[in-house]
Design a protein around this motif. Structure first.
Motif: not given
Length: 92
Positions: A18-21, A49-57, A77-86
């Motif tokens: 994930x982009x930092x923003x 308190x800054x993003x670590x560049x990943x998350x959960x949905x 997303x904002x120039x970065x290819x996100x990776x999505x997996x279970x």
């Protein structure tokens, strides 16, 4: 001894690169186009308190999560290819 049967429902996605923003609201918005999002959380560093560049949905059901994963994995997303997996279960 009784046997306990566990049903593992995988409706939670790991989102990497994930982009930092990107914040929780933006993450939820990105994924809500593919179904009803139960929760969306960008993981932040405890110290800064800054993003670590990943998350959960999390979605209400596995089929919706699967569809969102297939649709969004590799999305730019904002120039970065996100990776999505279970998401894998938390180690105890």
């Amino acid at each position: 001894m009784a046997h306990l049967s566990l049903l593992i429902v995988n409706n939670k996605l790991f989102v990497g690169s994930l982009p930092w923003g990107v914040d929780d609201a933006q993450l939820s918005e990105m994924f809500s186009a593919h179904g009803s999002v139960v929760s969306a959380r960008v993981i932040t560093d405890r110290e800064t308190g800054r993003s670590r560049g990943f998350g959960f949905v999390e979605y209400a059901d596995e089929a919706t999560a699967q569809a969102a994963m297939e649709a969004l994995d590799g999305t730019m997303i904002e120039g970065r290819a996100i990776s999505v997996s279970f998401a894998r279960p938390k180690a105890e």
